[in-house]
Design an enzyme around this catalytic site. Structure first.
Site, PDB file in Angstrom:
ATOM      1  CG  HIS A 173      -0.391   0.303   2.512  1.00  0.00           C
ATOM      2  ND1 HIS A 173      -0.100  -0.684   3.433  1.00  0.00           N
ATOM      3  CD2 HIS A 173      -0.043   1.468   3.112  1.00  0.00           C
ATOM      4  CE1 HIS A 173       0.387  -0.135   4.524  1.00  0.00           C
ATOM      5  NE2 HIS A 173       0.439   1.174   4.349  1.00  0.00           N
ATOM      6  CG  ASP A 225      -0.087  -3.995   2.628  1.00  0.00           C
ATOM      7  OD1 ASP A 225       0.196  -3.536   1.512  1.00  0.00           O
ATOM      8  OD2 ASP A 225      -0.322  -3.280   3.623  1.00  0.00           O
ATOM      9  N   GLY A 262       3.394   6.474   8.208  1.00  0.00           N
ATOM     10  CA  GLY A 262       4.751   6.623   7.690  1.00  0.00           C
ATOM     11  C   GLY A 262       5.652   5.482   8.110  1.00  0.00           C
ATOM     12  CG  ASN A 263       6.555   3.910  12.042  1.00  0.00           C
ATOM     13  OD1 ASN A 263       6.083   4.750  12.786  1.00  0.00           O
ATOM     14  ND2 ASN A 263       7.842   3.576  12.059  1.00  0.00           N
ATOM     15  CB  SER A 264       3.072   1.648   6.204  1.00  0.00           C
ATOM     16  OG  SER A 264       1.916   1.814   6.978  1.00  0.00           O
ATOM     17  N   GLY A 310      -8.739 -25.895  -4.024  1.00  0.00           N
ATOM     18  CA  GLY A 310     -10.007 -25.943  -4.740  1.00  0.00           C
ATOM     19  C   GLY A 310     -11.176 -26.365  -3.880  1.00  0.00           C
ATOM     20  CB  VAL A 311     -11.988 -27.124  -0.651  1.00  0.00           C
ATOM     21  CG1 VAL A 311     -11.592 -28.469  -1.214  1.00  0.00           C
ATOM     22  CG2 VAL A 311     -10.873 -26.558   0.232  1.00  0.00           C
ATOM     23  CB  ILE A 365     -12.828 -24.185   4.412  1.00  0.00           C
ATOM     24  CG1 ILE A 365     -12.192 -22.790   4.401  1.00  0.00           C
ATOM     25  CG2 ILE A 365     -11.994 -25.179   3.646  1.00  0.00           C
ATOM     26  CD1 ILE A 365     -10.802 -22.745   5.013  1.00  0.00           C
TER      27      ILE A 365
END
Length: 501
Positions: A130, A160, A232-234, A290-291, A293
């Site tokens: 992001h 992310d 800003g820490n992201s 392919g299930v 749940i």
């Protein structure tokens, strides 16, 4: 203690002996040394000093459409306010802008800042997706003020994370990932980043929790910390006291945008697998079973014979997925995948995603109370392809409507009229619910008119009489609940356990 002894009629010698004994006991207590008190802060300073050069600021620029000027209100012809508003808006726009009002406005450039860290001296930089999403230009700014243009190697929206590449004339200071599985609650951690665009900044705290699910994606497994993480820490690193990156700071919970002591970081174990795939392929390559749940509950576990309650309940199997040819069926409960225990539903997607595509995997399921082993060759999960609708044959001729009341439900055979009324897709087969008794177990489980019962106790039902017969059989067997496979009008399947008592 002094007042109590003073009230006793004892000799001064005995009194002195008692005081001496108490004093000796106090002195004998182990006291924390100065080194013990200082060890945490000292090591934090060591971590910061050794890693600060590898932590970078990420500066991005993107073009955004300029907002149009406030339009002039539409007034009725001849309005007395027409002249006033016309003069007001002309003055606000200015003469030059008024002349060019019909021209296309030039897009403006928008800047944003985040954090990242170097993981390879050759110039590989990790950050959050992001932070760089939709960016037209990405620059990496180092602690010495130097700035390098970055190339996007790959990104992953589900976790992310993003991987960048910069070209430097000299090897860069890099940090290494550590083992996030060894983290303990209360352990000291250090966050370094670029909060509020102030430049490099260090904060410290402890690990508040592990394996946090904040409903941000299918693979949530966050480290929670009270180390201050702000805007800003992201994308910045979360270190342990050995100077190893054990998380990538990603999100906070805050009503104001500032830290309130609840921050989240992607664990290093998760990040390492994603970053390695981005490095090799420029994209993620996750395993696909392919299930569909569903979360296990105590009543579902009892109905399915799963003791203790655990695993991931299979609510649907994709006809084109790897699970179908392996023999996995709706109603199976996966309790072990590739040698790893599945304790709860959300464990399965993470483990499947981390398993190499094309690998033959041993899957242990519980079916009707007994364990069975299946072998599945994993496919590859395609981005954007969440579900694949199964093809279905035309439904059988409708039978005459018969209403039965069982389990607090009004039931009817699924006729064309009822399909139209409840907008049930042609692919859905079973017995339609036409009414739900208030206060019943079915009402508590949120069954509603228009839902279709497909199976009762893992046996298909075609009409309301089948449901009645099957429920009576379960009651004779002493079952406490009936396990229903229910389809919504759109065909979405789920299991529901209804009490028979």
């Amino acid at each position: 203690t002094t007042s109590m002894i003073g009230n006793l009629e004892i000799s001064s010698r005995l009194r002195r002996a008692l005081f001496a004994s108490c004093a000796a006991a106090v002195i004998a207590l182990p006291l924390p040394t100065t080194a013990a008190f200082a060890r945490g802060p000292d090591r934090i300073a060591d971590v910061a000093e050794g890693a600060i050069e590898a932590v970078v600021n990420i500066s991005t620029t993107q073009k955004v459409e300029a907002r149009p000027n406030t339009p002039m209100p539409q007034l009725p012809p001849g309005s007395p306010f027409e002249e006033f508003f016309d003069e007001f808006f002309k003055n606000r726009r200015g003469p030059q802008q008024d002349e060019n009002q019909n021209r296309e406005r030039t897009p403006r450039r928008q800047n944003s800042l985040g954090s990242g860290f170097v993981i390879d001296p050759s110039g590989l930089v990790v950050t959050n997706n992001h932070v760089i999403s939709e960016a037209d230009e990405i620059n990496v700014i180092f602690t010495d003020g130097s700035r390098l243009r970055a190339e996007l190697i790959g990104k992953d929206q589900k976790t992310d994370l993003a991987l960048l590449k910069v070209k430097s004339d000299k090897p860069l200071k890099a940090v290494k990932f550590g083992d996030s599985d060894k983290l303990r609650l209360g352990e000291w951690v250090v966050a370094i980043g670029n909060p509020f665009s102030l430049g490099g900044s260090v904060t410290a705290g402890i690990v508040s929790a592990r394996n946090r699910d904040i409903n941000s994606g299918p693979y949530d497994n966050y480290i929670q910390t009270d180390a201050a993480i702000n805007r800003g820490n992201s994308g910045g690193p979360l270190f342990n006291l050995d100077g190893e990156v054990i998380g990538v700071n990603t999100a906070i919970i805050s009503p104001s945008g500032g830290s309130i002591g609840i921050g989240f970081a992607v664990p290093a174990k998760t990040a390492m697998a994603v970053i390695e795939q981005l490095r090799q392929f420029g994209e993620t390559r996750r395993g696909w079973l392919g299930v569909r749940i569903q979360q296990m509950t105590d009543d579902l576990a009892e109905s399915l014979g799963v003791k203790p309650s655990r695993g991931a309940l299979i609510a649907g199997v994709d006809d084109k997925g790897p699970a179908k040819p392996a023999g996995i069926e709706p109603g199976d409960v996966i309790v072990k995948f590739d040698g790893r225990d599945i304790k709860e539903m959300r464990d399965l997607p993470r483990i499947v995603a981390d398993t190499p595509v094309g690998k033959d995997v041993e899957v242990i399921v519980i079916r009707k109370g007994k364990e069975e082993t299946k072998t599945v060759r994993l496919g590859r999960l395609e981005d954007g392809e969440k579900t694949i609708q199964a093809s279905a044959k035309p439904s059988a001729p409708e039978e005459k409507s018969v209403v039965k009341k069982t389990l607090g439900l009004d039931l009817a055979d699924l006729t064309s009229e009822l399909r139209t009324r409840y907008k049930v897709k042609e692919a859905v087969k079973g017995v339609v619910i036409t009414g739900v008794e208030q206060g019943s177990s079915a009402a508590e489980k949120r069954l509603v008119p228009g839902d279709v019962i497909v199976e009762v106790a893992q046996e298909q039902v075609q009409n309301a009489s089948d449901v009645q017969r099957r429920v009576e059989q379960l009651q004779k067997e002493g079952r406490k609940s009936a396990l229903l496979l229910v389809a919504g009008a759109d065909g979405e399947l789920r299991f529901v356990a209804l009490s028979l008592q």
